[in-house]
Write an enzyme that holds these catalytic residues in place. Structure first.
Site, PDB file in Angstrom:
ATOM      1  N   CYS A 104      -2.963   1.277   1.197  1.00  0.00           N
ATOM      2  CA  CYS A 104      -2.695  -0.104   1.630  1.00  0.00           C
ATOM      3  C   CYS A 104      -2.696  -1.092   0.470  1.00  0.00           C
ATOM      4  O   CYS A 104      -2.258  -2.229   0.616  1.00  0.00           O
ATOM      5  CB  CYS A 104      -3.714  -0.539   2.676  1.00  0.00           C
ATOM      6  SG  CYS A 104      -3.728   0.511   4.128  1.00  0.00           S
ATOM      7  N   HIS A 162      -4.978  -8.114   2.759  1.00  0.00           N
ATOM      8  CA  HIS A 162      -4.390  -6.975   3.486  1.00  0.00           C
ATOM      9  C   HIS A 162      -4.741  -7.108   4.964  1.00  0.00           C
ATOM     10  O   HIS A 162      -5.909  -7.277   5.330  1.00  0.00           O
ATOM     11  CB  HIS A 162      -4.925  -5.671   2.896  1.00  0.00           C
ATOM     12  CG  HIS A 162      -4.601  -4.474   3.740  1.00  0.00           C
ATOM     13  ND1 HIS A 162      -3.337  -4.262   4.245  1.00  0.00           N
ATOM     14  CD2 HIS A 162      -5.374  -3.464   4.196  1.00  0.00           C
ATOM     15  CE1 HIS A 162      -3.349  -3.148   4.963  1.00  0.00           C
ATOM     16  NE2 HIS A 162      -4.569  -2.646   4.953  1.00  0.00           N
ATOM     17  N   ASN A 166      -1.779  -3.040  11.311  1.00  0.00           N
ATOM     18  CA  ASN A 166      -1.976  -2.713   9.899  1.00  0.00           C
ATOM     19  C   ASN A 166      -0.749  -1.935   9.422  1.00  0.00           C
ATOM     20  O   ASN A 166      -0.557  -0.789   9.801  1.00  0.00           O
ATOM     21  CB  ASN A 166      -3.258  -1.871   9.764  1.00  0.00           C
ATOM     22  CG  ASN A 166      -3.549  -1.479   8.328  1.00  0.00           C
ATOM     23  OD1 ASN A 166      -2.676  -1.567   7.463  1.00  0.00           O
ATOM     24  ND2 ASN A 166      -4.766  -1.029   8.082  1.00  0.00           N
TER      25      ASN A 166
HETATM   26  O1  UT7 Z   1      -5.839  -0.193   5.864  1.00  0.00           O
HETATM   27  C1  UT7 Z   1      -6.552   0.847   5.217  1.00  0.00           C
HETATM   28  C2  UT7 Z   1      -7.982   0.533   5.235  1.00  0.00           C
HETATM   29  N1  UT7 Z   1      -8.482   0.578   6.584  1.00  0.00           N
HETATM   30  C3  UT7 Z   1      -9.257  -0.366   7.054  1.00  0.00           C
HETATM   31  O2  UT7 Z   1      -9.489  -1.353   6.393  1.00  0.00           O
HETATM   32  C4  UT7 Z   1      -9.923  -0.145   8.397  1.00  0.00           C
HETATM   33  C5  UT7 Z   1     -11.332  -0.621   8.378  1.00  0.00           C
HETATM   34  N2  UT7 Z   1     -12.056  -0.355   9.611  1.00  0.00           N
HETATM   35  C6  UT7 Z   1     -11.829  -1.033  10.758  1.00  0.00           C
HETATM   36  O3  UT7 Z   1     -10.964  -1.887  10.833  1.00  0.00           O
HETATM   37  C7  UT7 Z   1     -12.730  -0.732  11.933  1.00  0.00           C
HETATM   38  O4  UT7 Z   1     -13.780   0.114  11.519  1.00  0.00           O
HETATM   39  C8  UT7 Z   1     -12.005  -0.088  13.150  1.00  0.00           C
HETATM   40  C9  UT7 Z   1     -11.115  -1.126  13.821  1.00  0.00           C
HETATM   41  C10 UT7 Z   1     -11.162   1.082  12.685  1.00  0.00           C
HETATM   42  C11 UT7 Z   1     -13.018   0.380  14.184  1.00  0.00           C
HETATM   43  O5  UT7 Z   1     -13.837  -0.709  14.575  1.00  0.00           O
HETATM   44  P1  UT7 Z   1     -15.437  -0.537  14.598  1.00  0.00           P
HETATM   45  O6  UT7 Z   1     -15.977  -1.792  15.092  1.00  0.00           O
HETATM   46  O7  UT7 Z   1     -15.862  -0.091  13.221  1.00  0.00           O
HETATM   47  O8  UT7 Z   1     -15.641   0.556  15.680  1.00  0.00           O
HETATM   48  P2  UT7 Z   1     -16.364   1.978  15.572  1.00  0.00           P
HETATM   49  O9  UT7 Z   1     -15.507   2.942  14.818  1.00  0.00           O
HETATM   50  O10 UT7 Z   1     -17.777   1.786  15.118  1.00  0.00           O
HETATM   51  O11 UT7 Z   1     -16.415   2.384  17.084  1.00  0.00           O
HETATM   52  C12 UT7 Z   1     -17.200   1.637  18.026  1.00  0.00           C
HETATM   53  C13 UT7 Z   1     -16.998   2.243  19.397  1.00  0.00           C
HETATM   54  C14 UT7 Z   1     -17.151   3.765  19.407  1.00  0.00           C
HETATM   55  O12 UT7 Z   1     -17.729   4.123  20.653  1.00  0.00           O
HETATM   56  P3  UT7 Z   1     -19.303   4.425  20.757  1.00  0.00           P
HETATM   57  O13 UT7 Z   1     -19.553   5.551  19.804  1.00  0.00           O
HETATM   58  O14 UT7 Z   1     -19.977   3.144  20.335  1.00  0.00           O
HETATM   59  O15 UT7 Z   1     -19.474   4.768  22.184  1.00  0.00           O
HETATM   60  C15 UT7 Z   1     -15.734   4.273  19.376  1.00  0.00           C
HETATM   61  O16 UT7 Z   1     -15.594   5.532  19.951  1.00  0.00           O
HETATM   62  O17 UT7 Z   1     -15.646   1.994  19.820  1.00  0.00           O
HETATM   63  C16 UT7 Z   1     -15.016   3.222  20.188  1.00  0.00           C
HETATM   64  N3  UT7 Z   1     -13.610   3.103  19.889  1.00  0.00           N
HETATM   65  C17 UT7 Z   1     -12.719   2.612  20.758  1.00  0.00           C
HETATM   66  N4  UT7 Z   1     -12.868   2.131  22.020  1.00  0.00           N
HETATM   67  C18 UT7 Z   1     -11.752   1.688  22.625  1.00  0.00           C
HETATM   68  C19 UT7 Z   1     -12.957   3.435  18.728  1.00  0.00           C
HETATM   69  N5  UT7 Z   1     -11.647   3.157  18.858  1.00  0.00           N
HETATM   70  C20 UT7 Z   1     -11.477   2.640  20.095  1.00  0.00           C
HETATM   71  C21 UT7 Z   1     -10.360   2.172  20.806  1.00  0.00           C
HETATM   72  N6  UT7 Z   1     -10.546   1.710  22.071  1.00  0.00           N
HETATM   73  N7  UT7 Z   1      -9.116   2.147  20.269  1.00  0.00           N
END
Ligand code: UT7
Length: 337
Positions: free
Chosen positions: A116, A258, A288
């Site tokens: 990215c 980004h 993204n």
């Molecule tokens: O561009 C390249 C670089 N990439 C980035 O900069 C991405 C950086 N990271 C992020 O933007 C975030 O970490 C994400 C948007 C990818 C994820 O958000 P988060 O707040 O870090 O969520 P998480 O991965 O900690 O997941 C929280 C909960 C989990 O459930 P439990 O374990 O708490 O029950 C996930 O399973 O949200 C769940 N979850 C979802 N729920 C509904 C993960 N994806 C989804 C989804 N819909 N699409």
């Protein structure tokens, strides 16, 4: 006489016509509009139709950037750089094909692979080539087709990424002109390569006897860890590029980060001490788009008339590698095609 510098001379963007809303994704997988909006700020993204590859989007955006720059003809451009994490093929690079299809002749053409951060890395490469005198004008394109690399069963990545391309023309000019790239900061930390990537197709995988696993063709991402590094590295790199430019944070008119996650952009703004008004936001419309994200955000903000000639812009990005980078430039007051 001011120092030689790369100067922004044209800008173009293209997204594939198909819009995929959060609502549509929540019918296909266990997610919801509310989760996606709250956790990322994304409301929709564009996905390329089957058969459409990264070069197809890059050619469209490149064509618009050339038009916006008012280039007299193919002889005007001396180099094409395509920043992408989703090239048409492992080999050859995508840029020579894009250059040929844009009718630019037998000029230098190369891909930049920095996830990215690719567009920022490509701007730095183009800027160095212009200052060194290797070319008078360089076309820089950030282009991605992520849809084929998204595991439909992985809701943590499938809702995030979108397809598109954005392009700029840089010309050789001087550092005191509006549109000049004033400073650049780049960095990488390969010890964190396991946090985000697409493992399939590389020599590491091909060098083993392991049978190909379809999962290796998909993007994996440890989002939470990436989030933390993204904020820290973009903030550090932004401070470094501003110090190099001799600009204070208060002098920056627009921060074009980004477009990965609105929460990341807010955390970055907080760390830098920038108010939210100065943050350019485009990810609600396109998700993204990796290497295409910064030029798409620039084109959207420019189309809305947000930038005035002479405004000071801070571009900052973060991605797989891990890589990061920032560019400080002034706005040139160019016409969009
Ligand atoms: O561009 C390249 C670089 N990439 C980035 O900069 C991405 C950086 N990271 C992020 O933007 C975030 O970490 C994400 C948007 C990818 C994820 O958000 P988060 O707040 O870090 O969520 P998480 O991965 O900690 O997941 C929280 C909960 C989990 O459930 P439990 O374990 O708490 O029950 C996930 O399973 O949200 C769940 N979850 C979802 N729920 C509904 C993960 N994806 C989804 C989804 N819909 N699409």
């Amino acid at each position: 006489m001011s120092e030689p510098a790369a100067v922004l001379a044209g800008l173009g963007a293209h997204v594939p016509p198909r819009t995929v809303t959060n609502e549509e994704l929540s019918r296909r997988m266990d997610t919801s509009d509310a989760w996606i909006v709250q956790r990322t700020g994304i409301r929709q993204r564009h996905w390329a139709d089957p058969g459409v590859a990264t070069s197809d989007l890059a050619v469209e955006a490149g064509h618009r950037a050339l038009k916006s720059a008012g280039t007299a003809g193919p002889d005007d451009i001396g180099m094409v750089i395509v920043a992408t994490a989703t090239p048409d093929t492992q080999c050859p690079a995508t840029a020579p094909d894009v250059a040929a299809r844009l009718g630019l002749g037998t000029i230098a053409a190369l891909d930049v692979s920095a996830g990215c951060s690719g567009f920022v890395y490509a701007l730095a490469t183009a800027s160095a080539a212009l200052v060194a005198g290797y070319a008078e004008r360089v076309l820089v394109i950030g282009a991605e087709t992520f849809r084929p690399f998204l595991d439909p069963a992985d809701r943590s990545t499938a809702v995030i990424f979108g397809d598109g391309a954005g392009a700029v023309v840089l010309r050789r000019g001087t550092a005191d002109e509006p549109g000049a790239i004033v400073s650049v900061d780049l960095g990488a930390d390969g010890t964190l390569k396991e946090l985000v990537g697409i493992p399939g197709n590389g020599s590491r995988h091909r060098s083993t006897d392991r049978p190909p696993d379809p999962a290796d063709q998909y993007l994996f991402m440890h989002g939470k860890e990436v989030f933390v590094h993204a904020v820290r590295r973009m903030a550090q790199s932004s401070s470094a590029v501003l110090a190099q430019a001799g600009w204070s944070v208060g002098q920056v008119d627009h921060v074009v980060g980004h477009q990965a996650n609105l929460r990341i952009l807010h955390a970055l703004a907080k760390q830098l001490g920038v108010d939210g008004e100065r943050l350019v936001r485009h990810l609600d419309q396109v998700g993204n788009t990796s290497a295409a994200s910064i030029p798409l955000a620039l084109a959207d903000a420019a189309a809305q008339g947000r930038f005035q000639a002479g405004d000071r812009l801070l571009l900052t990005a973060f991605g797989a590698g891990l890589t990061w980078g920032s560019v400080a430039l002034t706005w040139p007051g160019i016409a969009l095609a």
